[in-house]
Scaffold this active site. Structure first.
Site, PDB file in Angstrom:
ATOM      1  CB  CYS A  44      -0.939   0.034   1.218  1.00  0.00           C
ATOM      2  SG  CYS A  44      -1.636  -1.560   1.676  1.00  0.00           S
ATOM      3  CB  CYS A  47      -0.511   3.870  -4.259  1.00  0.00           C
ATOM      4  SG  CYS A  47       0.007   2.884  -5.667  1.00  0.00           S
ATOM      5  CG  HIS A  48      -2.828   4.438  -0.392  1.00  0.00           C
ATOM      6  ND1 HIS A  48      -3.957   5.113  -0.792  1.00  0.00           N
ATOM      7  CD2 HIS A  48      -2.921   3.204  -0.935  1.00  0.00           C
ATOM      8  CE1 HIS A  48      -4.710   4.302  -1.542  1.00  0.00           C
ATOM      9  NE2 HIS A  48      -4.097   3.139  -1.646  1.00  0.00           N
ATOM     10  CG  MET A  85      -7.795  -0.231  -4.630  1.00  0.00           C
ATOM     11  SD  MET A  85      -6.645   0.112  -3.287  1.00  0.00           S
ATOM     12  CE  MET A  85      -7.150  -1.187  -2.156  1.00  0.00           C
ATOM     13  CG  HIS A 323       4.752   8.024 -10.280  1.00  0.00           C
ATOM     14  ND1 HIS A 323       4.843   7.544  -9.005  1.00  0.00           N
ATOM     15  CD2 HIS A 323       4.725   6.926 -11.073  1.00  0.00           C
ATOM     16  CE1 HIS A 323       4.868   6.222  -9.018  1.00  0.00           C
ATOM     17  NE2 HIS A 323       4.805   5.827 -10.272  1.00  0.00           N
ATOM     18  CG  HIS A 366       2.044   4.913 -14.752  1.00  0.00           C
ATOM     19  ND1 HIS A 366       2.866   3.977 -15.342  1.00  0.00           N
ATOM     20  CD2 HIS A 366       2.350   4.884 -13.437  1.00  0.00           C
ATOM     21  CE1 HIS A 366       3.619   3.406 -14.407  1.00  0.00           C
ATOM     22  NE2 HIS A 366       3.316   3.944 -13.246  1.00  0.00           N
TER      23      HIS A 366
HETATM   24 FE1  DHE Z   1       6.941   1.332 -10.478  1.00  0.00          FE
HETATM   25  C1  DHE Z   1       9.219   2.821 -12.585  1.00  0.00           C
HETATM   26  C2  DHE Z   1       7.221   3.908  -8.321  1.00  0.00           C
HETATM   27  C3  DHE Z   1       4.181   0.189  -8.834  1.00  0.00           C
HETATM   28  C4  DHE Z   1       7.163  -1.578 -12.177  1.00  0.00           C
HETATM   29  N1  DHE Z   1       8.000   3.052 -10.465  1.00  0.00           N
HETATM   30  C5  DHE Z   1       8.874   3.496 -11.445  1.00  0.00           C
HETATM   31  C6  DHE Z   1       9.385   4.785 -11.062  1.00  0.00           C
HETATM   32  C7  DHE Z   1       8.831   5.085  -9.848  1.00  0.00           C
HETATM   33  C8  DHE Z   1       7.961   4.003  -9.477  1.00  0.00           C
HETATM   34  C9  DHE Z   1       9.070   6.321  -9.021  1.00  0.00           C
HETATM   35  C10 DHE Z   1      10.370   5.640 -11.874  1.00  0.00           C
HETATM   36  C11 DHE Z   1      11.783   5.205 -11.591  1.00  0.00           C
HETATM   37  C12 DHE Z   1      12.780   5.972 -12.425  1.00  0.00           C
HETATM   38  O1  DHE Z   1      12.594   6.091 -13.655  1.00  0.00           O
HETATM   39  O2  DHE Z   1      13.765   6.458 -11.867  1.00  0.00           O
HETATM   40  N2  DHE Z   1       5.844   1.959  -8.883  1.00  0.00           N
HETATM   41  C13 DHE Z   1       6.157   3.033  -8.113  1.00  0.00           C
HETATM   42  C14 DHE Z   1       5.222   3.156  -7.025  1.00  0.00           C
HETATM   43  O3  DHE Z   1       5.273   3.976  -6.080  1.00  0.00           O
HETATM   44  C15 DHE Z   1       4.117   2.200  -7.276  1.00  0.00           C
HETATM   45  C16 DHE Z   1       2.915   2.945  -7.827  1.00  0.00           C
HETATM   46  C17 DHE Z   1       3.637   1.431  -6.061  1.00  0.00           C
HETATM   47  C18 DHE Z   1       4.708   0.718  -5.295  1.00  0.00           C
HETATM   48  O4  DHE Z   1       4.472   0.415  -4.121  1.00  0.00           O
HETATM   49  O5  DHE Z   1       5.787   0.461  -5.807  1.00  0.00           O
HETATM   50  C19 DHE Z   1       4.743   1.347  -8.390  1.00  0.00           C
HETATM   51  N3  DHE Z   1       5.832  -0.400 -10.520  1.00  0.00           N
HETATM   52  C20 DHE Z   1       4.747  -0.653  -9.776  1.00  0.00           C
HETATM   53  C21 DHE Z   1       4.224  -1.968 -10.034  1.00  0.00           C
HETATM   54  O6  DHE Z   1       3.207  -2.500  -9.494  1.00  0.00           O
HETATM   55  C22 DHE Z   1       5.091  -2.575 -11.071  1.00  0.00           C
HETATM   56  C23 DHE Z   1       4.281  -2.837 -12.366  1.00  0.00           C
HETATM   57  C24 DHE Z   1       5.709  -3.895 -10.600  1.00  0.00           C
HETATM   58  C25 DHE Z   1       6.480  -3.743  -9.330  1.00  0.00           C
HETATM   59  O7  DHE Z   1       7.703  -3.746  -9.406  1.00  0.00           O
HETATM   60  O8  DHE Z   1       5.888  -3.557  -8.268  1.00  0.00           O
HETATM   61  C26 DHE Z   1       6.110  -1.475 -11.292  1.00  0.00           C
HETATM   62  N4  DHE Z   1       7.988   0.730 -12.094  1.00  0.00           N
HETATM   63  C27 DHE Z   1       7.966  -0.531 -12.599  1.00  0.00           C
HETATM   64  C28 DHE Z   1       8.902  -0.605 -13.711  1.00  0.00           C
HETATM   65  C29 DHE Z   1       9.478   0.671 -13.850  1.00  0.00           C
HETATM   66  C30 DHE Z   1       8.898   1.485 -12.815  1.00  0.00           C
HETATM   67  C31 DHE Z   1       9.150  -1.842 -14.571  1.00  0.00           C
HETATM   68  C32 DHE Z   1      10.538   1.116 -14.876  1.00  0.00           C
HETATM   69  C33 DHE Z   1       9.920   1.446 -16.191  1.00  0.00           C
HETATM   70  C34 DHE Z   1      10.943   1.848 -17.221  1.00  0.00           C
HETATM   71  O9  DHE Z   1      10.832   1.375 -18.377  1.00  0.00           O
HETATM   72  O10 DHE Z   1      11.851   2.619 -16.897  1.00  0.00           O
END
Ligand code: DHE
Length: 549
Positions: A44, A47-48, A85, A323, A366
């Site tokens: 959680c 996001c929250h 969510m 983000h 996103h």
């Molecule tokens: Fe991510 C990128 C944060 C959920 C997979 N994710 C990012 C970035 C941030 C972020 C800040 C950018 C990083 C950068 O470029 O420096 N992500 C978050 C969250 O806060 C969130 C919403 C909830 C959490 O608790 O993490 C979240 N993210 C997810 C997922 O549910 C994903 C699909 C699977 C997982 O790992 O939990 C996921 N996020 C990714 C991926 C990237 C990413 C694969 C990089 C994408 C790219 O091509 O650069």
């Protein structure tokens, strides 16, 4: 709980008619608090917010949650919402007991998470293979076309050869690893776990291994490296969610150098925010500078690392909550999502200023890093999808030769079917097509398809259905059936002739990486190694080095 009761609870809550005296008295034992705190962190907090003040998701302040009550909260946690969510209960990720526990936990005050200092970090620092014992030249031919694949739920990284499609090695990483990024030379792959553990893999080794690791914070999502020509492979940087901070490291050893707190004031209202988390970080190729999103304050920090102990920071006011984001085609402008405001903020990194806050044309942009196109009519464009709507928007990014199109949505198209759920969009200069996923859409059919957009017409041209044989169902220890989620995230191989996507499964069963021909759109190869458990993000060495997307 019946829907009518949920609705009446919402109505009562929104009218402010539910008094606290009517609310249940929630008491949790220490064991329950510990379990709930861990689940909250895992599922959680991203996001929250750790302090539950909201960001991508709404705030979850205990006093307000009490007015909603346990049954209502249980239903939301179980079912999810169309606004993005996840359906934690229904998908089987939380048991019914955990769903109930979380509904109660939200009604008690959020515990303050621990702080962390340099001395704590140093205790976790290990140089596993000293620099002098590492290879002097690459030991494998195809290393520049390797992919690092995150195996999210097992805390591992698979290194896959982009030419042979063989899994070259599987190395341990932090918990629920989030992203990987390369050093400027491409030699090292840097990895950041959700638990703040940074590690680095040497891709010059015949069998790539971790060569150093350190836990720099308790919660993190971003890592990058120094890409300016005078600082090649010199520094790495981690962006922490908790404690909210920027940590710089020696790139060859991960020796920690400096911690800078980002706790600060919101750019617009000047309210103090302890939880001012670091979201995306991107490295400039032209300056010794990292571009750093501070989520809750709505500032983009331009962090000059040329004097690493005395960094200069330019704070650019942008929008909230920042983000993810990426470069435009020229790598001068950083385009980033202020998702709660449905805005794309554009930062001119040459001038160090905000150029525009552009309505993204949809609900909760996103972009990941977005997609870049050199369009015959509109000129250079950058595109994003949305979590909360089916819109794909393309923004003009050339204020000189295509002034009329610059900094506005020049074209918007809609994915078929209702709702958003898109997380990633990806392109390559050599690919005629752009690829879009939708793993967060609650509709199973929409969730398990790929969406293809023609780069020239900017029209949606094809849906690729994933064959159900690649979406295996597993049975958990209680006999419940757990389905694989759909495809998530894309990455091209170095020459752009293939696009790879991963099937986002669960811990119980391996899922494949599907490789499509980016010209014919035919499924070319299924990488189905049994070690591929919960593959999510994939990062090709050449494309990550050069920021090609
Ligand atoms: Fe991510 C990128 C944060 C959920 C997979 N994710 C990012 C970035 C941030 C972020 C800040 C950018 C990083 C950068 O470029 O420096 N992500 C978050 C969250 O806060 C969130 C919403 C909830 C959490 O608790 O993490 C979240 N993210 C997810 C997922 O549910 C994903 C699909 C699977 C997982 O790992 O939990 C996921 N996020 C990714 C991926 C990237 C990413 C694969 C990089 C994408 C790219 O091509 O650069």
């Amino acid at each position: 709980m019946k829907l009518s009761k949920v609705l009446s609870t919402v109505v009562i809550a929104s009218l402010g008619l539910t008094s606290l005296s009517m609310a249940e008295e929630i008491k949790l034992s220490k064991a329950e608090m510990d379990e709930a705190t861990q689940v909250y962190f895992d599922r959680c907090a991203g996001c929250h917010g750790m302090l539950r003040k909201g960001a991508l998701g709404p705030k979850l302040i205990a006093e307000e949650m009490k007015t909603r009550g346990t049954d209502y909260l249980k239903t939301i946690i179980h079912e999810g919402t169309t606004g993005g969510m996840p359906d934690w209960g229904k998908s089987g990720e939380l048991t019914p007991a955990q769903t109930e526990l979380m509904a109660k936990y939200l009604q008690v005050e959020a515990p303050m998470p621990p702080e962390k200092s340099m001395s704590d970090m140093k205790k976790t620092h290990k140089v596993l293979i000293p620099v002098k014992d590492r290879p002097k030249a690459p030991e494998a031919k195809n290393w520049k076309d390797y992919f690092s694949v995150i195996l999210r739920d097992v805390g591992q990284i698979a290194i896959v050869d982009g030419v042979t499609k063989e899994v070259v090695s599987v190395v341990p990483s932090g918990f629920a690893t989030h992203i990987t990024r390369t050093s400027a030379s491409g030699r090292y792959m840097y990895v950041i776990g959700r638990d703040g553990k940074a590690s680095m893999i040497d891709l010059w080794m015949k069998e790539p291994k971790n060569v150093a690791e350190i836990r720099v914070c308790n919660d993190a999502r971003a890592i990058d490296t120094s890409k300016h020509k005078d600082y090649l492979d010199k520094y790495a940087v981690v962006g922490c969610y908790w404690p909210p901070s920027i940590v710089t490291l020696e790139a060859e050893t991960l020796d920690p150098l400096k911690i800078v707190s980002t706790a600060s004031y919101t750019y617009d209202t000047n309210d103090f925010t302890r939880e001012a988390r670091v979201a995306a970080i991107i490295a400039s190729h032209d300056k010794p500078e990292w571009i750093i999103n501070v989520k809750e304050t709505g500032q983009v920090w331009l962090y000059d690392y040329s004097n690493i102990k005395n960094p200069k920071v330019t704070m650019v006011e942008a929008e909230r909550f920042l983000h993810d984001g990426g470069w435009d085609l020229s790598k001068r402008y950083f385009l980033t999502a202020a998702n709660s405001k449905h805005i794309i903020s554009v930062i001119d990194t040459k001038e160090g200023k905000l150029v525009a806050n552009i309505p993204s044309g949809g609900n909760i942009p996103h972009p990941g890093r977005g997609v870049n196109i050199d369009h015959p009519k509109y000129g250079p464009l950058w595109g994003t999808g949305h979590i909360g709507s089916a819109d794909i928007s393309f923004i003009g990014t050339d204020p000189v030769k295509h002034k009329d199109n610059a900094w506005k949505v020049v074209k918007k198209i809609q994915l078929p079917g209702e709702g958003g759920g898109n997380l990633f969009i990806k392109g390559h200069p050599n690919s005629k097509y752009i690829f879009v996923d939708r793993p967060a859409n609650p509709n199973r059919d929409l969730q398990t398809q790929l969406y293809v957009i023609d780069r020239d017409t900017l029209e949606f041209v094809k849906t690729i259905k994933i064959d159900p044989k690649y979406l295996p169902e597993a049975t958990d220890s209680k006999g419940n059936k757990v389905a694989s989620r759909g495809p998530v995230h894309f990455e091209f191989n170095a020459d752009g002739s293939e696009v790879w996507t991963s099937i986002w499964g669960n811990k119980l069963t391996p899922t494949a990486i599907l490789v499509y021909d980016s010209k014919t759109l035919e499924l070319k190869k299924v990488i189905d190694d049994k070690r591929l458990i919960t593959p999510t993000g994939k990062f090709n060495v050449t494309n990550t080095m050069t920021d090609t997307y």
